[in-house]
Write a protein that holds these residues in place. Structure first.
Motif, short mmCIF file in Angstrom:
data_model
loop_
_atom_site.label_atom_id
_atom_site.label_comp_id
_atom_site.label_asym_id
_atom_site.label_seq_id
_atom_site.Cartn_x
_atom_site.Cartn_y
_atom_site.Cartn_z
N PHE A 1 -5.24 1.55 6.70
CA PHE A 1 -3.50 2.09 6.69
C PHE A 1 -3.90 3.21 6.75
N TRP A 2 -2.71 3.98 7.45
CA TRP A 2 -2.86 5.08 6.86
C TRP A 2 -1.77 5.95 7.40
N ARG A 3 -1.40 7.09 7.17
CA ARG A 3 -0.02 7.86 7.11
C ARG A 3 -0.52 9.28 7.84
N PRO B 1 7.45 3.95 6.37
CA PRO B 1 6.32 2.89 5.94
C PRO B 1 5.15 2.85 6.44
N ILE B 2 3.79 3.06 5.49
CA ILE B 2 2.49 2.75 5.93
C ILE B 2 2.52 3.25 7.00
N THR C 1 -2.18 3.33 -4.02
CA THR C 1 -2.24 2.60 -4.59
C THR C 1 -2.20 0.79 -3.42
N CYS C 2 -3.00 -0.02 -3.62
CA CYS C 2 -3.11 -1.17 -3.14
C CYS C 2 -3.42 -1.75 -3.36
N SER C 3 -2.47 -3.36 -3.05
CA SER C 3 -1.81 -4.96 -3.78
C SER C 3 -2.15 -5.82 -2.40
N VAL C 4 -1.85 -6.85 -3.18
CA VAL C 4 -1.52 -8.27 -2.11
C VAL C 4 -1.05 -9.10 -2.91
N VAL C 5 0.53 -9.62 -2.37
CA VAL C 5 0.53 -10.63 -2.84
C VAL C 5 0.69 -11.79 -2.44
N VAL D 1 1.13 -1.25 -0.11
CA VAL D 1 -0.10 -0.41 0.20
C VAL D 1 1.41 1.10 0.07
N THR D 2 0.47 2.22 -0.60
CA THR D 2 1.04 3.33 -0.71
C THR D 2 0.12 4.59 -0.90
N ILE D 3 -0.27 5.46 0.32
CA ILE D 3 -0.54 6.89 0.64
C ILE D 3 0.06 7.76 -0.08
#
Length: 161
Positions: free
Chosen positions: A99-101, A110-111, A151-155, A63-65
């Motif tokens: 998730f937050w910043r 890091p988020i 952006t948000c994804s799961v690995v 996740v990026t914010i």
């Protein structure tokens, strides 16, 4: 065996629009939602994960914010039908991914997240992938977060290798 694959969350613009129209329709007609119905809020959108593999093990979230804000990701157990039946609150999965910043966080920090919750949530997604090709999610953008800045994804690890 065990090749990692990153699955991005994709906004389902059409489904989000249908859910927004449901809210507008109720407001225009002066009607109330059905008992237990979950209406889409203005800061929410529907996203989906498409599973190309079914036998997955959760690895991690990516996740990026940009800038301060909070992203809340809620899984939906409902398999959407062509008539797009209304979303009911009982179909929302626990836990949610938070998730937050915060303001003042360096861009390379890091988020922040609730790690136990996102671990459990990721594992539940992997379990549901065994019986699904697609899974839907409610994304809520809060505290200044905007979808264009996230952006948000799961690995996952592919177990069928």
């Amino acid at each position: 065996m065990g090749e990692e694959m990153e699955l991005p969350f994709i906004e389902d613009v059409q489904l989000t629009e249908v859910m927004r129209l449901r809210v507008q329709s109720l407001q225009q007609k002066g009607q109330k939602r059905q008992d237990g119905e979950r209406l889409l809020l203005p800061h929410e959108a529907v996203y989906r994960l498409n599973f190309t593999q079914q036998d997955l093990a959760f690895c991690n979230w990516k996740v990026t914010i940009k800038g301060p804000g909070r992203l809340s990701v809620t899984g939906i157990s409902q398999l959407w039908t062509p008539d797009l039946t209304n979303l009911m609150t009982r179909q929302l999965l626990e836990p949610t991914g938070q998730f937050w910043r915060t303001a003042g966080d360096p861009e390379d920090a890091p988020i922040k997240c609730l790690e136990a919750d996102i671990q459990e949530f990721g594992e539940r997604i992997a379990e549901l992938a065994k019986v699904r090709k697609v899974m839907y999610f409610l994304f809520a953008f809060k505290e200044g977060a905007e979808k264009d800045n996230i952006t948000c994804s799961v690995v996952f690890k592919n177990n069928s290798g």
